[in-house]
Write an enzyme that holds these catalytic residues in place. Structure first.
Site, PDB file in Angstrom:
ATOM      1  N   PRO A  44       0.951  -1.256  -0.066  1.00 53.85           N
ATOM      2  CA  PRO A  44       0.027   0.039  -0.033  1.00 53.85           C
ATOM      3  C   PRO A  44       0.916   1.338  -0.187  1.00 53.85           C
ATOM      4  CG  PRO A  44      -0.055  -1.133   2.102  1.00 53.85           C
ATOM      5  CD  PRO A  44       0.482  -2.104   1.229  1.00 53.85           C
ATOM      6  N   ASN A  45       0.379   2.267  -0.766  1.00 51.90           N
ATOM      7  CA  ASN A  45       0.919   3.726  -1.045  1.00 51.90           C
ATOM      8  C   ASN A  45       2.114   3.728  -1.648  1.00 51.90           C
ATOM      9  OD1 ASN A  45      -1.041   4.898   0.812  1.00 51.90           O
ATOM     10  ND2 ASN A  45      -0.260   3.725   2.537  1.00 51.90           N
ATOM     11  N   ARG A  54       4.977  10.617  -2.720  1.00 52.18           N
ATOM     12  CA  ARG A  54       4.781  10.683  -1.379  1.00 52.18           C
ATOM     13  C   ARG A  54       5.992  10.988  -0.485  1.00 52.18           C
ATOM     14  NH1 ARG A  54       4.834   4.601   1.212  1.00 52.18           N
ATOM     15  NH2 ARG A  54       3.859   5.191   3.275  1.00 52.18           N
ATOM     16  N   TYR A  91      11.266   8.829   0.929  1.00 52.59           N
ATOM     17  CA  TYR A  91      10.917   7.818   0.035  1.00 52.59           C
ATOM     18  C   TYR A  91      11.754   8.338  -1.211  1.00 52.59           C
ATOM     19  CZ  TYR A  91       7.805   5.826   3.347  1.00 52.59           C
ATOM     20  OH  TYR A  91       7.334   5.314   4.720  1.00 52.59           O
ATOM     21  N   ASN A 141       8.189  -5.363  -0.462  1.00 51.22           N
ATOM     22  CA  ASN A 141       7.851  -4.200   0.322  1.00 51.22           C
ATOM     23  C   ASN A 141       6.473  -4.008   0.612  1.00 51.22           C
ATOM     24  OD1 ASN A 141       7.836  -1.967   1.650  1.00 51.22           O
ATOM     25  ND2 ASN A 141       8.961  -0.738   0.476  1.00 51.22           N
ATOM     26  N   ALA A 171       2.921  -0.656   4.956  1.00 51.30           N
ATOM     27  CA  ALA A 171       2.645  -0.644   6.417  1.00 51.30           C
ATOM     28  C   ALA A 171       2.031  -1.953   6.790  1.00 51.30           C
ATOM     29  CB  ALA A 171       1.364   0.421   6.719  1.00 51.30           C
ATOM     30  N   GLU A 219      12.396  -9.482   2.386  1.00 52.71           N
ATOM     31  CA  GLU A 219      11.699  -8.269   2.972  1.00 52.71           C
ATOM     32  C   GLU A 219      12.470  -6.902   2.639  1.00 52.71           C
ATOM     33  OE1 GLU A 219      10.806  -8.282   7.043  1.00 52.71           O
ATOM     34  OE2 GLU A 219      10.399  -6.271   7.111  1.00 52.71           O
ATOM     35  N   HIS A 225      12.482  -2.610   2.391  1.00 49.72           N
ATOM     36  CA  HIS A 225      12.189  -1.337   2.919  1.00 49.72           C
ATOM     37  C   HIS A 225      13.011  -0.181   2.532  1.00 49.72           C
ATOM     38  CE1 HIS A 225       9.172  -3.127   5.449  1.00 49.72           C
ATOM     39  NE2 HIS A 225      10.055  -3.879   5.924  1.00 49.72           N
ATOM     40  N   ARG A 266      12.742   4.959  12.757  1.00 51.85           N
ATOM     41  CA  ARG A 266      11.415   5.786  12.711  1.00 51.85           C
ATOM     42  C   ARG A 266      10.521   5.511  13.868  1.00 51.85           C
ATOM     43  NH1 ARG A 266       8.949   5.266   6.760  1.00 51.85           N
ATOM     44  NH2 ARG A 266       7.753   7.007   7.448  1.00 51.85           N
TER      45      ARG A 266
HETATM   46  C1  DQA Z   1       8.072   1.236   4.152  1.00 53.59           C
HETATM   47  C2  DQA Z   1       8.374   1.265   5.571  1.00 53.59           C
HETATM   48  C3  DQA Z   1       6.778   1.263   6.354  1.00 53.59           C
HETATM   49  O1  DQA Z   1       6.794   1.557   7.751  1.00 53.59           O
HETATM   50  C4  DQA Z   1       5.792   2.060   5.644  1.00 53.59           C
HETATM   51  O2  DQA Z   1       4.713   1.947   5.888  1.00 53.59           O
HETATM   52  C5  DQA Z   1       5.807   2.032   3.975  1.00 53.59           C
HETATM   53  C6  DQA Z   1       7.183   2.041   3.329  1.00 53.59           C
HETATM   54  C7  DQA Z   1       9.240   1.462   3.495  1.00 53.59           C
HETATM   55  O3  DQA Z   1       9.565   1.208   2.270  1.00 53.59           O
HETATM   56  O4  DQA Z   1      10.085   2.225   3.835  1.00 53.59           O
HETATM   57  O5  DQA Z   1       4.795   2.201   3.385  1.00 53.59           O
HETATM   58  O6  DQA Z   1       7.917  -0.215   3.980  1.00 53.59           O
END
Ligand code: DQA
Length: 143
Positions: free
Chosen positions: A10-11, A18, A23, A75, A78, A99, A101, A108
Site C-alpha cells: 500500500p501507498n 509521497r 522515500y 515491500n 504498512a 523483505e 524497505h 523511525r
Molecule cells: C516502508 C516502511 C513502512 O513502515 C511504511 O509503512 C511504508 C514504506 C518503506 O519502504 O520504507 O509504506 O515499507
C-alpha cells in the site's frame, strides 16, 4: 537467466510523490527501467503493486509455487507491521521472499520497529532508499 518478482504494498504506487524526504523523488516506473537495464543479462524483473492486503496474498499464492521463479522482493508497506495473514502466506509458499524497505524502519516511529514478516522471510534489507530493491536483487542472485 533468473526470474524475480517485485511486490509493492500500500501507498507505494505514490513513490516519487509521497513524502519525498523519506522515500525520494523517483517513481517506481522510472526506477524499474533503471533496474531492468542494469540487470538485463542476469534476470527478468516482474512487478506487482496493490493497496489491498488480500490481493498481495493472492499474488503470493499465484506465484509462490512456481519452480521457475527464483525469488520475490516484497515491500509490504504498512502491512509489514500488521499483517499476520501476509506472514502466513509467505510461510505457505516455496519461493524465497526478501523483505525490503526504502526507509530505515528502525530509525523511525516505534510502531515501525516490529515486522510481522521478518521471521518468515529469507532476509531483510532496509534503509538504502530505492537501492534497497537493487540489494534485494543482488541477494536473490546470490542465493
Ligand atoms: C516502508 C516502511 C513502512 O513502515 C511504511 O509503512 C511504508 C514504506 C518503506 O519502504 O520504507 O509504506 O515499507
Amino acid at each position: 537467466m533468473k526470474r524475480i518478482l517485485i511486490i509493492n504494498g500500500p501507498n507505494l504506487n505514490l513513490l516519487g510523490v509521497r513524502e519525498p524526504g523519506i522515500y525520494g523523488n523517483e517513481s517506481m516506473t522510472s526506477y524499474l527501467d533503471t533496474l531492468r537495464e542494469k540487470y538485463i543479462n542476469y534476470c527478468t524483473l516482474d512487478y506487482f503493486q496493490s493497496n489491498h492486503e488480500g490481493d498481495i496474498i493472492d499474488k503470493l499464492h499465484q506465484v509462490g509455487f512456481d519452480p521457475q521463479l527464483d525469488g520475490i522482493i516484497l515491500n509490504a508497506g504498512a502491512y509489514t507491521h500488521t499483517s499476520l495473514a501476509i506472514a502466513d502466506a509467505i510461510s505457505a509458499i516455496n519461493v524465497p521472499v526478501i523483505e525490503v524497505h526504502i526507509s530505515n524502519v528502525h530509525a523511525r516511529e516505534d510502531v515501525r520497529h516490529h515486522s510481522m514478516i521478518s521471521g518468515v522471510c529469507h532476509g531483510v534489507i532496509a534503509g538504502f532508499g530505492m537501492n534497497s530493491y537493487r540489494l534485494g536483487i543482488e541477494a536473490i542472485l546470490s542465493l
